[in-house]
Design a protein around this motif. Structure first.
Motif, PDB file in Angstrom:
ATOM      1  N   MET A 195       0.834  -1.210   0.000  1.00 26.34           N
ATOM      2  CA  MET A 195       0.000   0.000   0.000  1.00 26.34           C
ATOM      3  C   MET A 195       0.864   1.253   0.000  1.00 26.34           C
ATOM      4  N   GLY A 196       0.329   2.319  -0.608  1.00 18.88           N
ATOM      5  CA  GLY A 196       0.937   3.626  -0.445  1.00 18.88           C
ATOM      6  C   GLY A 196       0.716   4.118   0.972  1.00 18.88           C
ATOM      7  N   ALA A 197       1.576   5.022   1.423  1.00 19.32           N
ATOM      8  CA  ALA A 197       1.492   5.490   2.806  1.00 19.32           C
ATOM      9  C   ALA A 197       0.166   6.183   3.096  1.00 19.32           C
ATOM     10  N   GLY A 198      -0.331   6.996   2.132  1.00 23.72           N
ATOM     11  CA  GLY A 198      -1.596   7.688   2.341  1.00 23.72           C
ATOM     12  C   GLY A 198      -2.763   6.726   2.400  1.00 23.72           C
ATOM     13  N   GLU A 199      -2.775   5.727   1.515  1.00 23.22           N
ATOM     14  CA  GLU A 199      -3.838   4.719   1.510  1.00 23.22           C
ATOM     15  C   GLU A 199      -3.855   3.962   2.833  1.00 23.22           C
ATOM     16  N   GLN A 200      -2.681   3.556   3.291  1.00 23.53           N
ATOM     17  CA  GLN A 200      -2.592   2.810   4.544  1.00 23.53           C
ATOM     18  C   GLN A 200      -3.112   3.644   5.708  1.00 23.53           C
ATOM     19  N   ARG A 201      -2.787   4.944   5.701  1.00 26.79           N
ATOM     20  CA  ARG A 201      -3.194   5.777   6.833  1.00 26.79           C
ATOM     21  C   ARG A 201      -4.708   6.020   6.846  1.00 26.79           C
ATOM     22  N   VAL A 202      -5.327   6.143   5.664  1.00 22.54           N
ATOM     23  CA  VAL A 202      -6.779   6.299   5.617  1.00 22.54           C
ATOM     24  C   VAL A 202      -7.455   5.105   6.262  1.00 22.54           C
ATOM     25  N   PHE A 203      -6.981   3.887   5.943  1.00 26.32           N
ATOM     26  CA  PHE A 203      -7.558   2.692   6.567  1.00 26.32           C
ATOM     27  C   PHE A 203      -7.344   2.710   8.081  1.00 26.32           C
ATOM     28  N   THR A 204      -6.175   3.167   8.531  1.00 23.12           N
ATOM     29  CA  THR A 204      -5.904   3.227   9.970  1.00 23.12           C
ATOM     30  C   THR A 204      -6.865   4.185  10.671  1.00 23.12           C
ATOM     31  N   ILE A 205      -7.059   5.368  10.086  1.00 23.46           N
ATOM     32  CA  ILE A 205      -7.963   6.355  10.686  1.00 23.46           C
ATOM     33  C   ILE A 205      -9.386   5.820  10.732  1.00 23.46           C
ATOM     34  N   LEU A 206      -9.849   5.236   9.628  1.00 24.48           N
ATOM     35  CA  LEU A 206     -11.212   4.699   9.590  1.00 24.48           C
ATOM     36  C   LEU A 206     -11.390   3.566  10.587  1.00 24.48           C
ATOM     37  N   GLU A 207     -10.387   2.707  10.741  1.00 28.37           N
ATOM     38  CA  GLU A 207     -10.465   1.617  11.717  1.00 28.37           C
ATOM     39  C   GLU A 207     -10.679   2.164  13.126  1.00 28.37           C
ATOM     40  N   GLU A 208      -9.908   3.175  13.489  1.00 29.60           N
ATOM     41  CA  GLU A 208     -10.008   3.723  14.841  1.00 29.60           C
ATOM     42  C   GLU A 208     -11.351   4.403  15.080  1.00 29.60           C
ATOM     43  N   VAL A 209     -11.841   5.118  14.058  1.00 33.28           N
ATOM     44  CA  VAL A 209     -13.134   5.797  14.200  1.00 33.28           C
ATOM     45  C   VAL A 209     -14.271   4.781  14.281  1.00 33.28           C
ATOM     46  N   ASN A 210     -14.226   3.750  13.441  1.00 35.68           N
ATOM     47  CA  ASN A 210     -15.283   2.739  13.465  1.00 35.68           C
ATOM     48  C   ASN A 210     -15.255   1.917  14.749  1.00 35.68           C
ATOM     49  N   LYS A 211     -14.061   1.687  15.277  1.00 33.33           N
ATOM     50  CA  LYS A 211     -13.914   0.888  16.497  1.00 33.33           C
ATOM     51  C   LYS A 211     -14.366   1.658  17.737  1.00 33.33           C
ATOM     52  N   ALA A 212     -14.255   2.952  17.702  1.00 36.94           N
ATOM     53  CA  ALA A 212     -14.564   3.767  18.883  1.00 36.94           C
ATOM     54  C   ALA A 212     -16.042   3.674  19.249  1.00 36.94           C
ATOM     55  N   PRO A 213     -16.366   3.514  20.516  1.00 37.76           N
ATOM     56  CA  PRO A 213     -17.771   3.561  20.943  1.00 37.76           C
ATOM     57  C   PRO A 213     -18.289   4.990  20.897  1.00 37.76           C
ATOM     58  N   ASN A 214     -19.574   5.150  21.052  1.00 34.02           N
ATOM     59  CA  ASN A 214     -20.156   6.488  21.104  1.00 34.02           C
ATOM     60  C   ASN A 214     -19.487   7.332  22.193  1.00 34.02           C
ATOM     61  N   TYR A 215     -19.358   8.626  21.904  1.00 32.42           N
ATOM     62  CA  TYR A 215     -18.806   9.608  22.834  1.00 32.42           C
ATOM     63  C   TYR A 215     -17.301   9.440  23.061  1.00 32.42           C
ATOM     64  N   GLY A 216     -16.614   8.786  22.123  1.00 30.07           N
ATOM     65  CA  GLY A 216     -15.172   8.639  22.228  1.00 30.07           C
ATOM     66  C   GLY A 216     -14.431   9.876  21.735  1.00 30.07           C
ATOM     67  N   LEU A 217     -13.108   9.861  21.913  1.00 28.50           N
ATOM     68  CA  LEU A 217     -12.235  10.954  21.485  1.00 28.50           C
ATOM     69  C   LEU A 217     -11.195  10.391  20.529  1.00 28.50           C
ATOM     70  N   ILE A 218     -11.124  10.955  19.322  1.00 26.70           N
ATOM     71  CA  ILE A 218     -10.154  10.544  18.315  1.00 26.70           C
ATOM     72  C   ILE A 218      -9.212  11.717  18.064  1.00 26.70           C
ATOM     73  N   LEU A 219      -7.922  11.476  18.147  1.00 26.15           N
ATOM     74  CA  LEU A 219      -6.900  12.504  17.951  1.00 26.15           C
ATOM     75  C   LEU A 219      -6.019  12.086  16.776  1.00 26.15           C
ATOM     76  N   VAL A 220      -5.888  12.956  15.779  1.00 32.60           N
ATOM     77  CA  VAL A 220      -5.104  12.628  14.585  1.00 32.60           C
ATOM     78  C   VAL A 220      -4.069  13.728  14.353  1.00 32.60           C
ATOM     79  N   ASP A 221      -2.816  13.353  14.390  1.00 36.02           N
ATOM     80  CA  ASP A 221      -1.743  14.319  14.141  1.00 36.02           C
ATOM     81  C   ASP A 221      -1.459  14.396  12.642  1.00 36.02           C
ATOM     82  N   GLU A 222      -1.410  15.626  12.103  1.00 38.00           N
ATOM     83  CA  GLU A 222      -1.109  15.880  10.687  1.00 38.00           C
ATOM     84  C   GLU A 222      -2.029  15.071   9.774  1.00 38.00           C
TER      85      GLU A 222
END
Length: 493
Positions: A195-222
């Motif tokens: 995977m390209g670095a950008g493609e891989q990171r999009v999947f990582t961000i989506l995984e964390e957001v989908n995994k988070a329960p309601n009222y969670g906090l997601i922090l993304v640097d850059e």
């Protein structure tokens, strides 16, 4: 009840001094500022402001601790550098009210650290920008032994964001116990090692957001790092939708000024002075000017010639937008349509506030403009009707009578003015000179204004001033003015 972060006050931390940031209860917050201003430090402090909780799948969120981000170091022969004096105040809120927590770094450790509120927190740092292939140490064959299918919703989200038709998303376990993701696009399967670095990171961000329960906090640097502008825009739109549906706070840092044009994001700009650090809120250019010391030219207007440029400058002055607008002549009217098309289909231009102003004597109707656009886009790949309409909304014109040359029309209106009309001395002199030349016949209509301007050492801004005194000025400028008024803050029109 999960407590969201209401505000963070940083008394002192890594160069940040006396800084207060207030956060919305849910949705997206973008933190912007120059390199080294402390954006990442703010995310680190937010991550450490909560203790972990269990998720819906039985797993727990990670426990982010201050030493991870405030790593103690020492230099031989000097005092130990232990971040002593760092002090932060957290304000949490929920339906039952608010609670404050002060955390300080003493000589022995982080004080009042155990009184943090429980909450699901996920911090997505710059380490996720490194492609799996660059972290891979194994040089021999990689043997995968088992597979687990992953969230199908994530697959459709990634397809929209990255513009690919993903048909598979799974996780494969290796003999050494490590795992790699695998996707399929158009019959081609490949793992995250390819995977390209950008493609891989999009999947990582989506995984964390989908995994988070309601009222969670997601922090993304850059969040904008490695991403094409269109993909970034679609990612932020998708995250905004998920934040609202799951009541998440998603807080990210970025450098790309393009995102300031996007809706649904609360912007915070970090600004340092010798005495303290400020947080400037919003995306209005006045705030950006305070931050950078330079007017933010966030509106680009393209016109046919110097006369049109002067007319637009006068309109902008009347609307109080002069500092925000750059005006560029494009020459022949034929140049307007390829430029306008580019603004609608070139990714780097799509988020910009661009207007193309025609003189009003040609391509007067919407259908004439559409036909000109279709001729330009004929060789392009399939263009949706909405794209045509989006581009068309960027093309406005001065409203003048049919079958008349613009200079001749403006000349006739100006000649009807009384020489006693209230205007500047130079404009009055120009009016007298224009009237003095009335019996003269010119071959080129441009000479109606260019000759008297040259003779008096004047410029077209005084033609615009004179024209603004005529009865037809409001109608001539109506389309351009209405487009500009969309950028005037509410309550200032």
């Amino acid at each position: 009840m999960t407590k969201s972060i209401k505000s963070l006050h940083i008394n002192e931390a890594k160069g940040l001094k006396d800084l207060t940031i207030v956060f919305e209860e849910e949705g997206l917050t973008g933190i912007l500022g120059p390199n080294g201003c402390g954006k990442s430090t703010i995310l680190h402090l937010l991550a450490c402001g909560y203790k972990p909780v269990e998720g819906q799948d039985g797993g727990s969120s990670r426990d982010y601790r201050f030493p991870e981000f405030f790593l103690p170091v020492s230099f031989r022969g000097t005092d130990r550098f232990s971040w002593q004096g760092t002090s932060i105040d957290y304000v949490y809120r929920d339906t039952n009210g608010e609670r404050s927590l002060s955390v300080t770094k003493s000589s022995v450790g982080w004080m009042r650290y155990k009184r943090r509120e429980p909450r699901w927190v996920s911090y997505i740092g710059l380490a996720t920008c490194v492609p799996d292939i660059e972290k891979e140490k194994l040089k021999s064959i990689i043997d995968y032994t088992s597979v687990a299918n992953l969230d199908p919703d994530l697959l459709s989200d990634a397809s929209v964001i990255l513009g690919k038709n993903y048909s598979e998303y799974s996780q494969w376990r290796r003999r050494d116990g490590r795992t790699n993701k695998r996707v399929e696009v158009g019959g081609t399967r490949y793992t995250s090692l390819s995977m390209g670095a950008g493609e891989q990171r999009v999947f990582t961000i989506l995984e964390e957001v989908n995994k988070a329960p309601n009222y969670g906090l997601i922090l993304v640097d850059e969040i904008d790092l490695l991403l094409h502008q269109q993909s970034l825009q679609r990612l932020l739109k998708k995250l905004e939708e998920k934040a609202r549906s799951k009541h998440l706070q998603i807080i990210f840092t970025a450098h790309n000024q393009f995102i300031l044009s996007l809706p649904g994001i609360s912007f915070k700009h970090i600004y340092h002075t010798p005495d303290r650090t400020y947080c400037l809120e919003g995306n209005h250019p006045e705030g950006i000017e305070q931050l950078t010391g330079r007017p933010q030219k966030d509106i680009e207007i393209y016109v046919e010639d110097k006369l049109a440029e002067a007319l637009v400058q006068h309109i902008c002055a009347e609307e109080g937008l002069s500092k925000r607008v750059s005006i560029t002549p494009f020459g022949s009217i034929q140049n307007a349509f390829p430029l306008a098309c580019a603004s609608g289909v070139v990714p780097s231009l799509q988020g910009r506030n661009m207007l193309f102003v025609l003189d009003g004597d040609k391509y007067r109707t919407g259908e004439e403009k559409r036909s000109a656009l279709r001729r330009q886009l004929l060789q392009s790949s399939y263009i949706e009707d909405e794209t045509y309409e989006t581009i068309l909304r960027k093309i406005k014109q001065f409203l003048i009578p049919e079958d008349i040359n613009p200079e001749k029309y403006y000349h006739s209106l100006i000649c009807e003015l009384s020489e006693n009309v209230a205007c500047s001395v130079m404009a009055t002199d120009l009016l007298k000179e224009i009237k003095r030349r009335l019996p003269m016949v010119v071959q080129d209509s441009h000479a109606l204004f260019s000759h008297p301007i040259y003779d008096l050492g004047s410029n077209y801004s005084f033609i615009a001033e004179l024209l603004s005194k005529t009865e037809r000025w409001a109608e001539i400028t109506r389309e351009v003015r209405e487009w500009l008024q969309a950028y005037i803050p509410e309550g200032e029109i």
